[in-house]
Design a protein around this motif. Structure first.
Motif, mmCIF file in Angstrom:
data_model
loop_
_atom_site.group_PDB
_atom_site.id
_atom_site.type_symbol
_atom_site.label_atom_id
_atom_site.label_comp_id
_atom_site.label_asym_id
_atom_site.label_seq_id
_atom_site.Cartn_x
_atom_site.Cartn_y
_atom_site.Cartn_z
ATOM 1 N N LEU A 171 0.827 -1.207 0.000
ATOM 2 C CA LEU A 171 0.000 0.000 0.000
ATOM 3 C C LEU A 171 0.864 1.260 0.000
ATOM 4 O O LEU A 171 0.583 2.217 -0.732
ATOM 5 C CB LEU A 171 -0.928 0.000 1.215
ATOM 6 N N LEU A 172 1.919 1.257 0.793
ATOM 7 C CA LEU A 172 2.762 2.443 0.923
ATOM 8 C C LEU A 172 3.499 2.776 -0.365
ATOM 9 O O LEU A 172 3.952 3.909 -0.553
ATOM 10 C CB LEU A 172 3.761 2.243 2.070
ATOM 11 N N ALA A 173 3.617 1.806 -1.261
ATOM 12 C CA ALA A 173 4.297 2.034 -2.541
ATOM 13 C C ALA A 173 3.362 2.631 -3.598
ATOM 14 O O ALA A 173 3.799 2.980 -4.694
ATOM 15 C CB ALA A 173 4.880 0.723 -3.064
ATOM 16 N N LYS A 174 2.078 2.764 -3.275
ATOM 17 C CA LYS A 174 1.090 3.244 -4.249
ATOM 18 C C LYS A 174 0.896 4.760 -4.164
ATOM 19 O O LYS A 174 1.267 5.395 -3.178
ATOM 20 C CB LYS A 174 -0.257 2.535 -4.014
ATOM 21 N N GLN A 175 0.281 5.294 -5.205
ATOM 22 C CA GLN A 175 -0.071 6.710 -5.268
ATOM 23 C C GLN A 175 -1.561 6.884 -5.000
ATOM 24 O O GLN A 175 -2.355 5.953 -5.172
ATOM 25 C CB GLN A 175 0.279 7.285 -6.650
ATOM 26 N N ASP A 176 -1.934 8.093 -4.616
ATOM 27 C CA ASP A 176 -3.343 8.466 -4.447
ATOM 28 C C ASP A 176 -4.077 7.596 -3.426
ATOM 29 O O ASP A 176 -5.229 7.209 -3.617
ATOM 30 C CB ASP A 176 -4.083 8.392 -5.795
ATOM 31 N N ILE A 177 -3.388 7.285 -2.333
ATOM 32 C CA ILE A 177 -3.989 6.513 -1.244
ATOM 33 C C ILE A 177 -4.467 7.473 -0.163
ATOM 34 O O ILE A 177 -3.794 8.468 0.151
ATOM 35 C CB ILE A 177 -2.982 5.500 -0.662
ATOM 36 N N GLN B 101 -2.037 -5.997 -4.757
ATOM 37 C CA GLN B 101 -0.904 -5.483 -5.519
ATOM 38 C C GLN B 101 -1.384 -4.697 -6.748
ATOM 39 O O GLN B 101 -0.811 -3.662 -7.110
ATOM 40 C CB GLN B 101 -0.001 -6.638 -5.965
ATOM 41 N N ASN B 102 -2.433 -5.164 -7.381
ATOM 42 C CA ASN B 102 -2.906 -4.562 -8.631
ATOM 43 C C ASN B 102 -3.878 -3.407 -8.422
ATOM 44 O O ASN B 102 -4.121 -2.631 -9.353
ATOM 45 C CB ASN B 102 -3.577 -5.634 -9.502
ATOM 46 N N ALA B 103 -4.455 -3.289 -7.244
ATOM 47 C CA ALA B 103 -5.437 -2.229 -6.992
ATOM 48 C C ALA B 103 -4.756 -0.862 -6.908
ATOM 49 O O ALA B 103 -3.595 -0.744 -6.528
ATOM 50 C CB ALA B 103 -6.193 -2.524 -5.705
ATOM 51 N N GLN B 104 -5.520 0.167 -7.241
ATOM 52 C CA GLN B 104 -4.988 1.525 -7.237
ATOM 53 C C GLN B 104 -5.986 2.487 -6.589
ATOM 54 O O GLN B 104 -7.186 2.206 -6.536
ATOM 55 C CB GLN B 104 -4.688 1.999 -8.666
ATOM 56 N N GLY B 105 -5.468 3.598 -6.094
ATOM 57 C CA GLY B 105 -6.310 4.682 -5.603
ATOM 58 C C GLY B 105 -7.259 4.262 -4.500
ATOM 59 O O GLY B 105 -6.909 3.511 -3.582
ATOM 60 N N THR B 106 -8.494 4.749 -4.598
ATOM 61 C CA THR B 106 -9.500 4.463 -3.575
ATOM 62 C C THR B 106 -9.792 2.975 -3.483
ATOM 63 O O THR B 106 -10.028 2.444 -2.384
ATOM 64 C CB THR B 106 -10.798 5.237 -3.869
ATOM 65 N N LEU C 238 -9.660 -1.974 -0.422
ATOM 66 C CA LEU C 238 -9.292 -3.384 -0.373
ATOM 67 C C LEU C 238 -8.314 -3.658 0.764
ATOM 68 O O LEU C 238 -8.441 -4.667 1.475
ATOM 69 C CB LEU C 238 -8.675 -3.808 -1.712
ATOM 70 N N PHE C 239 -7.364 -2.766 0.962
ATOM 71 C CA PHE C 239 -6.407 -2.937 2.060
ATOM 72 C C PHE C 239 -7.139 -2.988 3.392
ATOM 73 O O PHE C 239 -6.867 -3.860 4.228
ATOM 74 C CB PHE C 239 -5.402 -1.785 2.064
ATOM 75 N N LEU C 240 -8.060 -2.073 3.603
ATOM 76 C CA LEU C 240 -8.789 -2.028 4.870
ATOM 77 C C LEU C 240 -9.642 -3.275 5.056
ATOM 78 O O LEU C 240 -9.672 -3.862 6.146
ATOM 79 C CB LEU C 240 -9.666 -0.779 4.926
#
Length: 215
Positions: free
Chosen positions: A76-82, A152-157, A162-164
């Motif tokens: 998650l920390l490697a993603k943008q727009d989180i 891994q493949n999910a992005q943004g919101t 999904l992480f939560l």
């Protein structure tokens, strides 16, 4: 007469000098005594306190469980727009669980037992039956390889949500594992850690559910 008196004074002075020198030497070479038992004052070793099978199972199961939570947080920390709240939570999970992994690995090493960490991200129920990690079952919240790939493949919101969702399930499994240790464990530090995990992760579950409701 004066000569004999002078010689006597010299002899007496020399004798006093010898005695003084001997006294100084004795003082200088006197050994310094050390407190008895100083070498035994070190802190007791990890394995000096009794432990049982439940303690071993707790550590061997919780290590890979924590490792997966750290891996999920890294994703998650490697993603943008989180969502910043989710990013902060992921950092907190890493900060708490990383040192706990090291602590539990230290117990197992002191007990002469393997960590049984297994491949990161592989749940116990996806392993061959003989490789099932002690203390783990289908309700312990481990994510499958498919779950990890989806995160891994999910992005943004979508990634935040999904992480939560995954981490709530993951934490609920950890709480169950901690409760088993609290009920059946013997090793004091392990039971204390289990209590801490139960309390902290219950709080984090509440926080995650609250964030989920606002995404």
């Amino acid at each position: 007469m004066n000569g004999r008196r002078y010689a006597f004074v010299l002899t007496a002075a020399a004798a006093l000098g010898v005695l003084s020198a001997c006294g100084t030497s004795a003082t200088e070479v006197a050994p310094q005594s050390s407190p008895a038992g100083t070498s035994a004052a070190a802190s007791p070793s990890i394995d000096s306190e009794p432990h049982n099978a439940a303690d071993v199972e707790f550590a061997q199961a919780m290590i890979p469980h924590h490792q997966q939570a750290v891996e999920m947080s890294d994703m998650l920390l490697a993603k943008q727009d989180i969502d910043p709240r989710v990013m902060s939570l992921a950092r907190e999970i890493k900060a708490a669980q990383g040192p706990e992994i090291t602590q539990m690995q230290g117990w197992l090493e002191a007990w002469g037992l393997p960590a049984m960490s297994g491949p990161a991200g592989m749940p116990a129920h996806d392993m061959p039956g003989d490789a099932m990690m002690p203390g783990m079952d289908h309700g312990d919240g481990m994510m499958s390889e498919q779950d990890m790939a989806a995160l891994q493949n999910a992005q943004g919101t979508d990634a935040s949500r999904l992480f939560l969702t995954q981490m709530v399930e993951h934490h609920e499994g950890a709480v169950q594992m901690a409760q088993r240790e609290i009920e059946t464990g013997q090793y004091g530090p392990a039971v204390s850690l289990a209590r801490l995990i139960e309390s902290l992760q219950r709080q984090e579950i509440a926080t995650m559910q609250k964030i989920l409701g606002s995404l």
